[in-house]
Design an enzyme around this catalytic site. Sequence first.
Site, PDB file in Angstrom:
ATOM      1  N   ASN A  68      17.648 -16.703   6.136  1.00  0.00           N
ATOM      2  CA  ASN A  68      17.128 -17.865   6.861  1.00  0.00           C
ATOM      3  C   ASN A  68      18.222 -18.793   7.369  1.00  0.00           C
ATOM      4  OD1 ASN A  68      17.235 -18.017   3.926  1.00  0.00           O
ATOM      5  ND2 ASN A  68      16.619 -20.147   4.156  1.00  0.00           N
ATOM      6  N   CYS A 126      23.572 -33.114   1.588  1.00  0.00           N
ATOM      7  CA  CYS A 126      22.916 -34.390   1.821  1.00  0.00           C
ATOM      8  C   CYS A 126      21.540 -34.245   2.461  1.00  0.00           C
ATOM      9  CB  CYS A 126      23.777 -35.267   2.697  1.00  0.00           C
ATOM     10  SG  CYS A 126      25.197 -35.853   1.803  1.00  0.00           S
TER      11      CYS A 126
END
Lengths: 141, 387
Positions: free
Chosen positions: B153, B326
């Site tokens: 992915n 993040c």
Amino acid sequence: MLYTEKLMEHFTNPKNVGVIENPDGFGEVGNAKCGDIMQMYISVNDKEEITDIKFKTFGCGAAIATSSVATTMVKGKTIREALKITNKEVIEALEEIPAVKVHCSVLAEQALKSAVSDYYTKRGIDPTPIVGIIDESAAHH
Amino acid sequence: MEKFVYLDNAATTKISEEVLKEMLPFLQESYGNASTIYSIGRESRSAIEKARKQIATAIGCLPQEVFFTSGGTESDNWAIQGTARRLARKGKNHIITTNIEHHAVLHTCEMLEKQGFEVTYLKVDSEGFVSAKQVEEAIKDTTCLVTVMYANNEIGTIQPIKDIGKICRDKGVWFHTDAVQALSNVNVNVVEQNIDLMSISSHKIHGPKGVGVLYIKRGIVLDNIITGGGQERSKRSGTENVSGIVGFGYAITEAIRDMTEKVKNINILKNHLIESVLKIPFSSINGSLENRLCFNINFSFGSIEGESLLLMLDLKGICASSGSACTSGSLDPSHVLLALGKSHEVAHGSLRISLGKYTTKQEIDYLIEVLPPIVDRLREISPLWKN
């Protein structure tokens, strides 16, 4: 929105980006492994006032914004006043930051302490009683 | 209107107009429970069976080998946990997988490890591939399952599924593949490719969210992981998501019908994008460019962090993705990029662009125009950038 308008303002137009040649104090905290590195440069006059401050940050939006806002908060202040600024006040200045980003504000506080510590060390003064222990890993819980 | 450019088709896709149109009657008119005997219930039942046939045709299996689930994650969980529980009773407690799987597979394997199963995580090479030989060498008497994703992915690399399937077949080990990203981009055929269990998902191919399929080869019996009223031939309980299933059936039919043309168009756009973006100094592509899904491009830009880059792109109306820590809320960057041997800096600074059937040349040109100044700007701020 992930971030407040205030934070986005500091992210898109950060204040005090750059370096100071031959700074009176320089500090670096964080590491690439965790995705944040913050550097701070300070110029200090005879009255121990921070006359200039610059930063460079590798990190997320919150890391850049907290660096920026922290520099604006300490510029013009004496070292003693600047050291009283906590990461909480940095967060308040940005209104709020997501819980997972609180470490960024700690990083900004530690980067400043690290620069001040360097300033005293260069002058042959033990920084620890004034600055305290710098927790460079504070950002990496 | 404000600019809006969607380049995150590996995350999810826009539902196709036709698909939506086919679904609506099953929300508003024929909303009957498919287990009932009256007219709107029978309509639901026959719509589900039609979709089952459409899916079977698309992946080359029998309708009775198609089981509807809530999506890719559930299908992966069922394939792995269902196999592990069943075959543990025969003394088989070893699973083989790779270190670049989706978290739906990795976290399921980790959970089973805690329950006493043994898991081998095959390491991919620096280009993002495992080999059939690695699988062969890892198989032992206690191996119950090999689970290797069809295509990744994050970096789009396509694994040698047919060869891995052949080895598993020869050794009598069940082979599962997560084909969520591959479906509608390459020819996925469970018979040709020796697949025993396969997870696919609707929302990645312009169908609705909340519906997936686990293909289970005839003769294979898994333990159930969702029990209840006995839907899906007593294998997967829960009132059927009729409109979702109908949507999946149409989406897969449309996707397979249009695949050749879509892949051709996307390849043109992709080559244009890669050529332009790599002109940015210290930019690179993560993962092999050969044997890779046409729509997936994963760049890294030295000295900058991915979330900052995504925020800047978002301000320009561009939706993309990153392997940066993040963006995930954890402190660790992409396990896939680290598995390729990339440094933390490179992993944190990645940008995944995933094109789709609606992506236009104008949109790619717009990205090419806005990206270099954003990278420049973030590098100016970065202490790692040594011009």
